[in-house]
Write a protein that holds these residues in place. Structure first.
Motif, PDB file in Angstrom:
ATOM      1  N   PRO A 535      -9.631   8.171 -10.305  1.00  0.00           N
ATOM      2  CA  PRO A 535     -10.930   8.220  -9.606  1.00  0.00           C
ATOM      3  C   PRO A 535     -12.048   8.423 -10.556  1.00  0.00           C
ATOM      4  N   ASP A 536     -11.807   8.990 -11.933  1.00  0.00           N
ATOM      5  CA  ASP A 536     -12.827   9.163 -12.721  1.00  0.00           C
ATOM      6  C   ASP A 536     -12.762   7.998 -13.729  1.00  0.00           C
ATOM      7  N   ALA A 537     -11.823   7.153 -13.553  1.00  0.00           N
ATOM      8  CA  ALA A 537     -11.895   6.074 -14.792  1.00  0.00           C
ATOM      9  C   ALA A 537     -13.068   5.004 -14.514  1.00  0.00           C
ATOM     10  N   PRO A 538     -13.310   4.184 -15.344  1.00  0.00           N
ATOM     11  CA  PRO A 538     -14.564   3.401 -15.243  1.00  0.00           C
ATOM     12  C   PRO A 538     -14.111   2.261 -14.139  1.00  0.00           C
ATOM     13  N   GLY A 539     -15.206   2.074 -13.110  1.00  0.00           N
ATOM     14  CA  GLY A 539     -15.038   1.052 -12.134  1.00  0.00           C
ATOM     15  C   GLY A 539     -14.906  -0.357 -12.920  1.00  0.00           C
ATOM     16  N   THR A 540     -15.063  -0.441 -14.197  1.00  0.00           N
ATOM     17  CA  THR A 540     -14.791  -1.722 -14.856  1.00  0.00           C
ATOM     18  C   THR A 540     -13.281  -2.076 -15.300  1.00  0.00           C
ATOM     19  N   GLU A 541     -12.382  -1.166 -14.900  1.00  0.00           N
ATOM     20  CA  GLU A 541     -11.186  -1.408 -15.307  1.00  0.00           C
ATOM     21  C   GLU A 541     -10.179  -1.862 -14.093  1.00  0.00           C
ATOM     22  N   TYR A 542      -9.607  -2.756 -14.410  1.00  0.00           N
ATOM     23  CA  TYR A 542      -8.730  -3.270 -13.543  1.00  0.00           C
ATOM     24  C   TYR A 542      -7.130  -2.858 -13.833  1.00  0.00           C
ATOM     25  N   THR A 543      -6.582  -1.974 -12.925  1.00  0.00           N
ATOM     26  CA  THR A 543      -5.369  -1.385 -13.108  1.00  0.00           C
ATOM     27  C   THR A 543      -4.248  -1.668 -12.320  1.00  0.00           C
ATOM     28  N   HIS A 544      -4.514  -2.932 -11.437  1.00  0.00           N
ATOM     29  CA  HIS A 544      -3.420  -3.195 -10.450  1.00  0.00           C
ATOM     30  C   HIS A 544      -2.429  -3.967 -11.394  1.00  0.00           C
ATOM     31  N   GLY A 545      -0.937  -4.009 -11.186  1.00  0.00           N
ATOM     32  CA  GLY A 545       0.067  -4.471 -11.606  1.00  0.00           C
ATOM     33  C   GLY A 545       0.830  -5.534 -11.044  1.00  0.00           C
ATOM     34  N   ILE A 546       1.937  -5.658 -11.738  1.00  0.00           N
ATOM     35  CA  ILE A 546       2.822  -6.770 -10.911  1.00  0.00           C
ATOM     36  C   ILE A 546       3.181  -6.629  -9.428  1.00  0.00           C
ATOM     37  N   PRO A 547       3.493  -5.121  -9.069  1.00  0.00           N
ATOM     38  CA  PRO A 547       3.707  -5.035  -7.494  1.00  0.00           C
ATOM     39  C   PRO A 547       2.353  -5.341  -6.737  1.00  0.00           C
ATOM     40  N   GLN A 548       1.135  -5.011  -6.983  1.00  0.00           N
ATOM     41  CA  GLN A 548      -0.107  -5.282  -6.306  1.00  0.00           C
ATOM     42  C   GLN A 548      -0.247  -6.752  -6.351  1.00  0.00           C
ATOM     43  N   ALA A 549      -0.194  -7.532  -7.252  1.00  0.00           N
ATOM     44  CA  ALA A 549      -0.370  -8.840  -7.272  1.00  0.00           C
ATOM     45  C   ALA A 549       0.545  -9.497  -6.490  1.00  0.00           C
ATOM     46  N   LEU A 550       1.901  -9.276  -6.640  1.00  0.00           N
ATOM     47  CA  LEU A 550       2.976  -9.608  -5.510  1.00  0.00           C
ATOM     48  C   LEU A 550       2.329  -9.812  -3.954  1.00  0.00           C
ATOM     49  N   GLY A 551       1.959  -8.279  -3.896  1.00  0.00           N
ATOM     50  CA  GLY A 551       1.552  -7.924  -2.420  1.00  0.00           C
ATOM     51  C   GLY A 551       0.620  -8.915  -1.953  1.00  0.00           C
ATOM     52  N   LEU A 552      -0.418  -9.349  -2.896  1.00  0.00           N
ATOM     53  CA  LEU A 552      -1.503 -10.133  -2.407  1.00  0.00           C
ATOM     54  C   LEU A 552      -1.005 -11.508  -2.241  1.00  0.00           C
ATOM     55  N   LEU A 553       0.082 -12.065  -3.278  1.00  0.00           N
ATOM     56  CA  LEU A 553       0.266 -13.317  -3.448  1.00  0.00           C
ATOM     57  C   LEU A 553       1.407 -13.819  -2.251  1.00  0.00           C
ATOM     58  N   ASN A 554       2.194 -12.977  -1.951  1.00  0.00           N
ATOM     59  CA  ASN A 554       3.211 -13.024  -0.984  1.00  0.00           C
ATOM     60  C   ASN A 554       3.333 -12.280   0.136  1.00  0.00           C
ATOM     61  N   GLY A 555       2.434 -11.119   0.396  1.00  0.00           N
ATOM     62  CA  GLY A 555       2.657 -10.327   1.380  1.00  0.00           C
ATOM     63  C   GLY A 555       2.743 -10.985   2.830  1.00  0.00           C
ATOM     64  N   PRO A 556       3.254 -10.200   3.733  1.00  0.00           N
ATOM     65  CA  PRO A 556       3.341 -11.133   5.025  1.00  0.00           C
ATOM     66  C   PRO A 556       2.162 -11.404   5.577  1.00  0.00           C
ATOM     67  N   THR A 557       0.829 -10.785   5.410  1.00  0.00           N
ATOM     68  CA  THR A 557      -0.323 -11.079   6.305  1.00  0.00           C
ATOM     69  C   THR A 557      -0.857 -12.193   5.900  1.00  0.00           C
ATOM     70  N   PHE A 558      -0.716 -12.788   4.678  1.00  0.00           N
ATOM     71  CA  PHE A 558      -1.442 -13.817   4.545  1.00  0.00           C
ATOM     72  C   PHE A 558      -0.763 -15.239   4.294  1.00  0.00           C
ATOM     73  N   THR A 559       0.556 -15.128   4.605  1.00  0.00           N
ATOM     74  CA  THR A 559       1.375 -16.367   4.813  1.00  0.00           C
ATOM     75  C   THR A 559       1.344 -16.890   6.036  1.00  0.00           C
ATOM     76  N   ARG A 560       1.043 -16.094   6.963  1.00  0.00           N
ATOM     77  CA  ARG A 560       0.568 -16.738   8.311  1.00  0.00           C
ATOM     78  C   ARG A 560      -0.922 -17.164   8.583  1.00  0.00           C
ATOM     79  N   PRO A 561      -1.259 -18.149   9.242  1.00  0.00           N
ATOM     80  CA  PRO A 561      -2.423 -18.391   9.543  1.00  0.00           C
ATOM     81  C   PRO A 561      -3.421 -17.210  10.137  1.00  0.00           C
TER      82      PRO A 561
END
Lengths: 630, 434
Positions: A535-561
């Motif tokens: 929470p104290d790290a700069p807001g300019t840091e992107y720290t998501h990794g492979i699992p987070q990217a996969l969650g948005l790419l292939n997660g169940p919510t967005f593959t359905r209309p």
């Protein structure tokens, strides 16, 4: 830093707040009267001597026939000062008094930027003037570094940024259209006011602060966040809120700050001392728990003297249940060895912890940091005294620390970094900005919304983030690109797509209790899963990794209309119009001509528009522009 | 921005990913991300974590001559190493003991689960220096530098029944920061969550190609660090989706016979997953073994029965299969296998058959990675209560793992203004093992 330097700092602060002696004399009010009394009879009028007109600021800046008379910031290169200080001038009439010389000296030496005018304590400058003070200081620094400020952000860039920064969610497509089509000149200021007045503002700020206040206890966070949201939305002063958190009693939600620094459900004074110093005073004291701080003047006893205020905070398990300062200290010492006197633990005193090095066991009495020992009733309670000292208008750290954190919320990093390390060894990138805003914040009665309003109305905040030079970003030639907080990402996904919830089929990756996700609310799972940044790290840091990217790419919510896509299909809109609606919903802007071409070409190959629009939406949600705050 | 043809996209991809797909998903970036490590091949590691703390008396430091209330219910059997006996509960492991070294002098002083788990995973006591320290896998992979293969995670944790109250010790990167958080595969047979696209491959490729354009456009205007980091994370995720190595997570690709050898339980599957990941180059895998929520924590007779009927037989099957398989495939020389829990158990068996926590003397195993198989280091007394020879602290143990993996224990990480050593000062690795 050494002890004398700290004292200088405090003296300087006191001077600043006392109107009698201006630490930063103003030309109009302080300098000009002296020049008028002693100089302008010769260096003024129609034919000033040596071509030097000292009757106006412009004339002083312009200098005379032999060149400049004031080099801001350098006494040695300023003939005005050299001649006056040696009494070479005035050539006729009385010489300047020591007091007058002091004013002139301070003005020449301090005229580094010559832009920030001091305010009297208790008197607000107001939004426009405070924003201008920020801009003047930022631009003076840019000019000094030979850098050009970037242009102002366009309306869509500003709209999405200010929505995400103040309410933690993207605007709806309808709101985006309304704002982008609004041509009134005060539309940005009105939007800032509207967002600060919306309940989303308090909810978002409450969530951010709850994460800081209960970093190691995510379970305590929701109640604390709700309480904070209410405080922010009611516009209570930050001093009053912090005071409630430190001195909390009973069973209310505000007790969760103290209880988030506990072991076995009992508050731990040393954890609370570290958190109090970091979060409310911007001081990294935690090293001093075990030894004298290696880089600053803080001693181990300073740390424990702060901890001593928390030495009696206890959670009663029997009725009357709840948090209070009890008569028994939390830490008990083993019985004294033969021949040794028993350590007196009565009153606000705490023994240095058993694991804290050689001084372990030594009793330390409560004392304000860099300040006096308060006269406390030995029966307690002690925390209210600490709360009062921290949140007092003349506390030397509180306003600076808060301003620095709010600046970091809006620009991704503080004027001082790390955000909780305010010390003379680690000066602010723009001390004038920090001082001007801290004065304003103090004068406003620690009104956080007012502070945010001042910053957001500045040209500095409203610049574009576009640009490639790295030097410019550090000094705010343009606005840094930030990463959405996890809660903001969740809420923005929901608002953009219209889904009820974003469920992730994942296992929580880090920290805290509760590894299993099934029974938890979808938002909580999402926030914990995407909560990869300290929470104290700069807001300019992107720290998501492979699992987070996969969650948005292939997660169940967005593959359905999603509802937004279903609506487009139902409305049978033209592909160009559909693309525009999706851009507005996701990115708060209209697509460029090239983007429309790119997306419609993609759509042309899809026979089923539902698949096509879902594809366009998927592309936008996964693009860096979505998760980033540009 | 002009629409690129499929053929041009393919050209872009040739510069980087080299995957099976035709689309050029962020191909140009891939060229930067996938730098191979210079020099020799890095060592790999599999940590088999016995949560709860297994008894040394009941496994690898048996005391058959001690009184009945110390020696316990199990009888020793001869192992493949002369003079080394192990419990009768581990007959298959007994046959591969020539591959492993037994360290009988563990003496760590922390006998509370939470503190001991952290101490053994980090080499630092809880609260030391006011910092949180990285778990072993984060530490070793961070010290070794960037992974050779950007498509694969460099630290994977697997195993069910991760103790929900206290499990961050397994996965916490501590002061190294979230970049060093492991990929967690809670169910070893379930693979990586969300690894398969939600649409068919051709649709995914088409979408990814347009996304690629969007990403490039954003990076052109704003080449800010967070934008580059986002693009890299996405690129690695898509590479993992497309990499043939991503199939390493799919246990169903393994012949039935092999799966049967490892065992049809979480620990056996975890061991098999670990082997498959090590085979494709993943540097560190932790397999968490606790068949019940109590794990190896056999305080009571009932718990002791769980250990006897579940934990021990599963360990026997999984670990023996893993060591033999690594050996057969020529992977063992380059792969260190660590077997440990957070402490041992009391020498005295309680009347109901349980044993309590005991940290003054206990046992761990190391195998492969250049460690001398069949070695026995250290000795406890007649009842397994004190260490008589070669005591080993958690920091000594961590330094030994460092040595096996070729990591300098004096490596310093910058934490704010302060340099923090990989392993605490004064630690002594067991050099005689190599």
């Amino acid at each position: 830093m050494t002890r004398p330097q700290l004292l200088t700092g405090i003296v300087a602060y006191v001077l600043l707040s006392a109107p009698a002696v201006a630490a930063e004399p103003s030309f109009e009010k302080d300098v000009l009267p002296i020049l008028r009394a002693h100089c302008v009879s010769c260096h003024g009028g129609d034919k000033p001597k040596a071509g030097l007109d000292l009757s106006t600021e412009k004339g002083v800046t312009a200098g005379g026939k032999s060149g400049a008379v004031v080099k801001p910031g350098s006494l040695k290169e300023s003939p005005l000062w050299l001649n006056v200080s040696t009494d070479k001038m005035p050539a006729t009439g009385p010489k300047l008094t020591d007091e007058e010389k002091a004013v002139l000296r301070t003005w020449v030496a301090g005229a580094k930027t010559g832009t920030v005018q001091p305010v009297k304590p208790g008197q607000k400058r107001g939004v426009t003037a405070a924003a201008k003070a920020v801009d003047d200081a930022i631009e003076a620094r840019l000019a000094k570094d030979g850098l050009k400020p970037a242009e102002q952000a366009d309306d869509s860039e500003f709209l999405r940024r200010v929505y995400l920064d103040l309410t933690g969610v993207v605007p709806t497509a309808e709101k985006a259209v309304a704002f982008l089509d609004d041509t009134s000149p005060d539309r940005r200021a009105r939007l800032i006011d509207e967002l600060l007045a919306s309940p989303e503002h308090g909810r978002f700020a409450g969530e951010q602060w709850a994460a800081l206040l209960s970093a190691e206890e995510p379970e305590l966070r929701p109640k604390l966040a709700a309480w904070l949201a209410d405080q922010f939305n009611r516009g209570r002063g930050w001093n009053a809120v912090v005071s409630d958190l430190i001195a909390a009693d009973g069973t209310g939600p505000e007790t969760n700050f103290v209880m988030a620094h506990a072991e076995n459900k009992q508050p731990v004074p040393e954890k609370l001392a570290g958190a109090t110093a970091r979060l409310f005073l911007g001081l990294q004291l935690q090293c001093a728990e075990c030894h004298n701080h290696p880089f600053t003047e803080w001693k181990q006893t300073d740390f424990w003297a702060l901890a001593a205020f928390y030495s009696r905070a206890r959670m009663a398990t029997k009725p009357p249940a709840g948090l209070s300062d009890s008569e028994t200290p939390v830490i008990k010492l083993p019985p004294p060895k033969k021949g040794e006197p028993a350590v007196d633990l009565s009153g606000a005193v705490i023994p240095i912890g058993a694991n804290a090095g050689r001084a372990a066991g030594k009793p330390v009495r409560a004392k304000f940091l860099g300040g006096p020992e308060p006269g406390l009733d030995p029966k307690g309670p002690f925390r209210p005294a600490l709360a009062a000292w921290i949140t007092a208008a003349d506390n030397p750290y509180f306003a600076d620390a808060t301003v620095n954190r709010v600046w970091a919320e809006l620009f991704g990093r503080g004027l001082v970094n790390p955000v909780d390390d305010l010390s003379p060894e680690n000066p602010a990138s723009h001390p004038e900005v920090l001082r001007a805003l801290a004065d304003e914040f103090r004068a406003s009665g620690f009104d956080r919304k007012h502070l945010i309003r001042c910053i957001c109305n500045s040209k500095t905040y409203q610049r574009t983030s576009r640009g490639t030079d790295t030097a410019g970003e550090k000094v705010y030639a343009r606005v840094p690109v930030k990463v959405m907080a996890p809660g903001a990402l969740y809420d923005s996904l929901v608002r953009t797509t219209g889904v009820k919830e974003v469920r992730l089929d994942v296992y929580l990756p880090s920290g805290g209790r509760g590894g299993v996700t099934a029974k938890r609310p979808a938002r909580e799972v999402f926030v914990r899963f995407f909560g990869t940044r300290d929470p104290d790290a700069p807001g300019t840091e992107y720290t998501h990794g492979i699992p987070q990217a996969l969650g948005l790419l292939n997660g169940p919510t967005f593959t359905r209309p999603t509802p937004v896509v279903e609506q487009l299909v139902k409305d049978k809109v033209m592909p160009e119009k559909a693309v525009e609606r999706l851009y507005l919903a996701a990115l708060a802007r209209r697509p460029t001509a090239d983007e429309t071409k790119l997306m419609t070409a993609y759509l042309a190959k899809r026979t089923d528009p539902a698949i096509g629009y879902a594809g366009v939406l998927w592309i936008l949600l996964n693009s860096p522009e979505f998760v980033l705050i540009r | 921005m002009s629409q690129l043809t499929r053929r041009e996209l393919f050209c872009l991809s040739a510069a980087g990913v080299g995957g099976a797909s035709a689309s050029g998903w962020l191909g140009a970036l891939a060229a930067h991300a996938a730098k191979p490590l210079a020099g020799k091949k890095a060592k790999q590691c599999i940590l088999l974590w016995m949560d709860g703390g297994p008894s040394h008396h009941d496994t690898f430091d048996m005391k058959p001559d001690a009184p009945a209330d110390v020696r316990g219910e199990f009888t020793p059997i001869q192992s493949s190493v002369t003079g080394l006996q192990v419990t009768e509960m581990l007959p298959r492991v007994a046959k591969v003991m020539h591959l492993a070294a037994v360290i009988r002098g563990m003496s760590t002083g922390e006998s509370e689960h939470g503190r001991a788990r952290t101490y053994l995973h980090t080499g630092y006591r809880v609260g030391a220096g006011g910092l949180q320290y990285p778990t072993m896998g984060s530490l070793m992979t961070a010290a070794a530098g960037e992974p050779a293969d950007a498509a694969m995670p460099n630290f994977v944790v697997t195993g069910t029944h991760l103790n929900p109250a206290n499990w961050s010790y397994v996965a916490s990167p501590g002061h190294l920061g979230p970049r060093h958080t492991p990929l967690i595969v809670a169910d070893p047979a379930g693979g990586v969550a969300n690894l398969k696209p939600g649409v068919d491959d051709a649709e995914f490729d088409d979408r990814a190609a347009v996304l690629d354009q969007m990403t490039r456009g954003f990076l052109r205007d704003r080449p800010a660090p967070p934008a580059a980091a986002q693009a890299t994370a996405y690129q690695r995720a898509v590479q993992l989706m497309r990499s043939p190595k991503g199939k390493a997570f799919d246990l169903s690709a393994e012949p039935l016979k092999v799966r049967a050898t490892y065992g049809d339980h979480a620990f056996g599957k975890g061991c098999l997953l670990a082997r498959r990941l090590v085979e494709v180059g993943v540097p560190f895998v932790e397999v968490y073994h606790a068949p019940t929520p109590g794990g190896w924590d056999n305080h009571t007779g009932a718990r002791a029965k769980e250990v006897k009927t579940l934990a021990l037989p599963q360990l026997d099957q999984g670990m023996s299969a893993l060591l033999a398989d690594l050996k057969d495939r020529g992977l063992l020389d380059n792969t260190l296998v660590v077997w440990m829990g957070e402490f041992g158990r009391t020498p005295k068996v309680k009347p109901d058959g349980g044993r309590d926590h005991y940290a003054r003397a206990w046992t761990t195993l190391l195998a492969g990675g250049g460690v001398q198989g069949g070695a026995i280091v250290g000795r406890t007394d007649k009842t397994g209560a004190t260490v008589e020879d070669r005591p080993v602290s958690a920091a000594d143990f961590m330094a030994t793992v460092c040595q096996a993996l070729g990591v300098d224990p004096e490596t310093e990480f910058q934490v704010g203004e302060r340099p923090v050593r990989a392993v605490d000062k004064g630690s002594k690795p067991l050099t005689e093992l190599f």
